[in-house]
Design a protein around this motif. Sequence first.
Motif, PDB file in Angstrom:
ATOM      1  N   LYS A 136       0.835  -1.202   0.000  1.00 50.77           N
ATOM      2  CA  LYS A 136       0.000   0.000   0.000  1.00 50.77           C
ATOM      3  C   LYS A 136       0.870   1.251   0.000  1.00 50.77           C
ATOM      4  O   LYS A 136       0.630   2.199  -0.769  1.00 50.77           O
ATOM      5  CB  LYS A 136      -0.924  -0.001   1.211  1.00 50.77           C
ATOM      6  CG  LYS A 136      -1.790   1.259   1.309  1.00 50.77           C
ATOM      7  CD  LYS A 136      -2.680   1.250   2.542  1.00 50.77           C
ATOM      8  CE  LYS A 136      -3.502   2.539   2.613  1.00 50.77           C
ATOM      9  NZ  LYS A 136      -4.386   2.581   3.787  1.00 50.77           N
ATOM     10  N   GLU A 140       1.044   4.154  -2.919  1.00 50.82           N
ATOM     11  CA  GLU A 140       0.738   5.543  -2.556  1.00 50.82           C
ATOM     12  C   GLU A 140       1.909   6.473  -2.854  1.00 50.82           C
ATOM     13  O   GLU A 140       1.707   7.656  -3.162  1.00 50.82           O
ATOM     14  CB  GLU A 140       0.360   5.617  -1.078  1.00 50.82           C
ATOM     15  CG  GLU A 140      -1.000   4.991  -0.786  1.00 50.82           C
ATOM     16  CD  GLU A 140      -1.355   4.972   0.699  1.00 50.82           C
ATOM     17  OE1 GLU A 140      -2.552   4.817   1.004  1.00 50.82           O
ATOM     18  OE2 GLU A 140      -0.429   5.105   1.527  1.00 50.82           O
ATOM     19  N   LYS A 154      -8.986   4.685  -6.281  1.00 56.91           N
ATOM     20  CA  LYS A 154      -9.822   5.403  -5.305  1.00 56.91           C
ATOM     21  C   LYS A 154      -9.289   5.250  -3.897  1.00 56.91           C
ATOM     22  O   LYS A 154      -9.187   6.223  -3.145  1.00 56.91           O
ATOM     23  CB  LYS A 154     -11.257   4.869  -5.384  1.00 56.91           C
ATOM     24  CG  LYS A 154     -12.246   5.546  -4.462  1.00 56.91           C
ATOM     25  CD  LYS A 154     -13.638   4.948  -4.636  1.00 56.91           C
ATOM     26  CE  LYS A 154     -14.653   5.618  -3.725  1.00 56.91           C
ATOM     27  NZ  LYS A 154     -16.007   5.025  -3.891  1.00 56.91           N
ATOM     28  N   SER A 155      -8.939   4.009  -3.533  1.00 60.47           N
ATOM     29  CA  SER A 155      -8.417   3.733  -2.198  1.00 60.47           C
ATOM     30  C   SER A 155      -7.718   2.385  -2.197  1.00 60.47           C
ATOM     31  O   SER A 155      -7.857   1.604  -3.137  1.00 60.47           O
ATOM     32  CB  SER A 155      -9.539   3.735  -1.160  1.00 60.47           C
ATOM     33  OG  SER A 155     -10.489   2.726  -1.448  1.00 60.47           O
ATOM     34  N   ASP A 157      -7.011  -0.921   0.466  1.00 58.99           N
ATOM     35  CA  ASP A 157      -7.344  -1.537   1.742  1.00 58.99           C
ATOM     36  C   ASP A 157      -6.343  -2.633   2.108  1.00 58.99           C
ATOM     37  O   ASP A 157      -6.042  -3.501   1.276  1.00 58.99           O
ATOM     38  CB  ASP A 157      -8.744  -2.170   1.691  1.00 58.99           C
ATOM     39  CG  ASP A 157      -9.837  -1.149   1.411  1.00 58.99           C
ATOM     40  OD1 ASP A 157      -9.672   0.004   1.844  1.00 58.99           O
ATOM     41  OD2 ASP A 157     -10.843  -1.512   0.767  1.00 58.99           O
TER      42      ASP A 157
END
Length: 532
Positions: A136, A140, A154-155, A157
């Motif tokens: 992650k 990012e 979008k995101s 998890d």
Amino acid sequence: MFKRKSKLLYLNVMIGLIIAVILSGCSGSKSTTSNSHASPQKQEDPGKPQYGGVLKISSPIEPANIGNPPEQVGSGFLHMMAPVLETLGKFNDKGEMQPLLAEKWETDPQAKTITYYLKKNIKFHDGTDFNAKAVKWNIELFQKAKRGEVDGIKSIDVVDDSTVRVNLTEWNSSLNNALCFWIQMISPTAYEKNGKDWAASHPVGTGAFTFVSWQRGVSIKYKKNENYWQKGLPYLDGVEYKIIPDAMTATAAFQKREVDASFYLPVDRVLELEKNDQYKVVTLTTGLGNRENGLIPNSGNPNSPWANPKVREALAYAIDAKTIVEKVLKGGYEVTDQWGPMTGTSYNKDVKKFEYNPEKAKKLLAEAGYPNGFKTKLMSWPGLEHESLPPVYQSYLKEVGIDAEVVNVDTARMYELIGTKWDGLMYFDVITSPDLPLYMERYLSKKAKLYVNIDHPEKVEALIKRGKAATDPETKQQANLELQKAVFEENHMFFPLAITTMPIVLYPNIQDSGFNETYGNVYSPEKTWLSK
């Protein structure tokens, strides 16, 4: 075969020949370069893999950084980071993405998610865990750098320690390949502890080798990772890259066995070396990651003559690509007039051909308001095989009235210019793939970090978006074909010259390296070994 019997002519003879062809009114003969380059097979069974030895590779260029992947916009340097940095997946020789650090993944176009299940018990070189949080963090990091490859996420998890789910704003059929190929995993802890600048020159990954030193302009050295997660690997004690910009010096270093393999040697050097049976030349045959070169104008500058589509179309008629490939480049290249090879799956046979026609070029220039031509600049990238081309381009352009001043810039300045603005024509050098939405977005869209000083037609932007959103192969292929037409027939965004088979010269005792077997500039340092 890559091999050619005739010797490559010296540059002054080449240019004289080209000008003679132009003045004789010849439209250029067909290229005899074959598209069936086959990498040589091993002549005998080398036996079982052997441990030991340091693989030494020469390159005329070096990256701006080796440990901060989001800032490494060019793919030509990925092989120099591969000993240390690994990815979630890796291409096979069919162009299919296969798991590496990931155990598997699941894509769900309806839910707009990609879920990665990671291999367990893998450590970064600083002893910290490679896990879902690290994945992650790395994705990012690319998002913070505004890299187009991760656009539309979008995101992210963290489902559990070894599972990470990527949620998309809209489905993107290219995203899995982008995440698996471009994001080389680095240690979040090492980056955050030491900072961005430190990380750029101190790669900390999960790879088969660990970083030793980087002496800019001289060498990059790696040593064996004794705690590598793939048991029994690597075989080598180390990998060393030697930076040798001069082709003659690099050739001599190879012949003296100061290096075991040489990347990016000019074609004439490769042809001469291939005549010796003790050397081996491997070329890329998969069509994945070929380098394509040509010229790209600063069409994004409204005050530039190249902002006029007719002037860009004139460029397509002004240069005889077939003759350049046959008479100047000779081996190791194939003519192309679109994105990727003319034998590729995404090639559009219905796109209009722009055969060499200097009179047509002059007419278009007159219609565009330049009956007497104009002055421009041609940015040249010394090194590789590039240096032989600008004078040839210059002679063709002069014949139709365009007075091009050749401006030589070094590698650092070149990347600075293509990431900001340049004046006139820029040498265009990109990595191609059948996945046009993914790769054209990297170079030709508003989101691109490279070659940004160009016009961005809305139709091209829309087709890239449609291709990425495709949920079936047919829809994506249709977008590919329409992109070729929009880029090369309707807008002339750049002038494509040729595809290179990316020949690598090496000694035959280098075993299982994977050089040019799957994707250009990708190999398997962890599996490479040297037969005694």
